[in-house]
Design a protein around this motif. Structure first.
Motif, mmCIF file in Angstrom:
data_model
loop_
_atom_site.group_PDB
_atom_site.id
_atom_site.type_symbol
_atom_site.label_atom_id
_atom_site.label_comp_id
_atom_site.label_asym_id
_atom_site.label_seq_id
_atom_site.Cartn_x
_atom_site.Cartn_y
_atom_site.Cartn_z
ATOM 1 N N LYS A 136 1.205 -1.122 0.227
ATOM 2 C CA LYS A 136 0.165 -0.075 0.218
ATOM 3 C C LYS A 136 0.915 1.163 -0.012
ATOM 4 C CE LYS A 136 -4.108 -2.044 0.517
ATOM 5 N NZ LYS A 136 -4.911 -1.314 -0.366
ATOM 6 N N ASP A 188 -11.111 -2.202 1.455
ATOM 7 C CA ASP A 188 -10.194 -1.979 2.631
ATOM 8 C C ASP A 188 -10.934 -2.120 3.251
ATOM 9 O OD1 ASP A 188 -7.302 -2.660 0.920
ATOM 10 O OD2 ASP A 188 -6.898 -0.434 0.733
ATOM 11 N N GLU A 194 -5.977 3.723 1.196
ATOM 12 C CA GLU A 194 -5.499 4.612 0.285
ATOM 13 C C GLU A 194 -6.014 6.324 0.437
ATOM 14 O OE1 GLU A 194 -1.663 2.009 -1.856
ATOM 15 O OE2 GLU A 194 -3.950 1.631 -2.377
#
Length: 303
Positions: free
Chosen positions: A77, A253, A261
């Protein structure tokens, strides 16, 4: 060719799996749960229209596993870029080619600063997710654009032979921005609503929000001298027809309770906009909305 994959998430497992299936010596470097599942199963569970089964592959938890690799694919990431660079730096061969297969537009630059060596940027086009530890689920595509380097053409040939279409381009930064625009338009909305792309336009005003996000991205890119594709707006809205069932990586996520992100997607546009004196309220609103969802999930987990 010996290839190390730093970051055994969906992207790392897809490309690592394809290269291992193509006959290359590949090691996936990831979290203990993934490594343990791969060891127990005797390989990576690979679920795709391309291949459905187990691919024998090595896996490790320590960055030292990059030692001896000809090519190192960094797939962590964006928030972990510098730390990953510090971890692999002592073990890199002098002639190893490091390629950044990450979201965002500045990871290769940030990684190069930590490693004190050149890093090849890449644009990744793949729809995939983790079906569980050591289990990759591939939904579509799986091709790359990589930047030029003394070995880029050789690497592109090797990857293509493993069914990974790879193009070498001096315009990789512009293509990274193309992808950033698309990510900024879709990722946060998919995450906030926990909906696939095909359902986003069911909400009145969603298209207008995307239009505003795209306009802000293009204003920032223009001031930076980046030649984003002139038809990027059309390409962005066409994605919903190509991947109607796809959830964004940001949505995935949040669903798993992991940090997103977003600071390197919409947040990157916001930061650059502030530096350049360009207002980016739509990107800021989406960034903040995702951050609030992260806070909410973190609070529930702690409680």
């Amino acid at each position: 060719m010996k290839i190390a994959v730093m970051g055994a998430g969906a992207v790392g497992c897809f490309f690592g799996g394809m290269l291992a299936r193509g006959g290359h010596e590949v090691v996936l470097i990831g979290r203990p749960a993934h490594v343990g599942a791969i060891a127990m199963r005797g390989g990576l569970r690979f679920e795709s229209a391309i291949f459905d089964g187990v691919i024998p592959i090595c896996a490790a938890t320590e960055a030292s596993a990059v030692a001896g690799a000809d090519v190192v694919l960094v797939c962590v990431k964006s928030a972990d870029t510098e730390e990953a660079g510090r971890e692999i730096s002592p073990y890199l061969e002098s002639g190893a080619v490091v390629i950044s297969l990450q979201n965002g537009v500045d990871n290769a630059e940030r990684l190069a600063a930590v490693l004190a060596r050149s890093v090849v940027p890449a644009v990744v086009y793949v729809a995939a997710g983790m079906g569980g530890p050591g289990h990759i689920v591939h939904h579509g595509r799986g091709d790359l654009i990589i930047g030029p380097s003394p070995r880029s053409e050789e690497i592109a040939t090797v990857f293509a032979a493993s069914a990974i279409p790879t193009v070498v381009s001096g315009e990789v930064l512009a293509r990274l921005w193309d992808k950033l625009v698309i990510n900024c338009a879709y990722n946060a909305l998919s995450a906030i609503g926990q909906l696939p792309y095909g359902r986003l336009f069911e909400a009145d005003g969603a298209r207008e929000v995307m239009d505003s996000v795209i306009t802000e991205c293009l204003a920032v890119a223009s001031r930076l001298g980046v030649a984003v594709s002139p038809d990027i707006g059309d390409k962005t809205f066409a994605l919903v027809k190509v991947m109607p069932e796809q959830y964004s990586s940001t949505a995935q996520d949040l669903a798993r309770g992991k940090p997103s992100e977003i600071d390197f997607l919409n947040g990157h546009v916001v930061r650059k906009g502030r530096e350049l004196g360009i207002a980016t309220p739509s990107n800021l609103a989406l960034q903040v909305a995702v951050k609030l969802r992260e806070l909410d999930r973190a609070g529930r987990a702690a409680g």
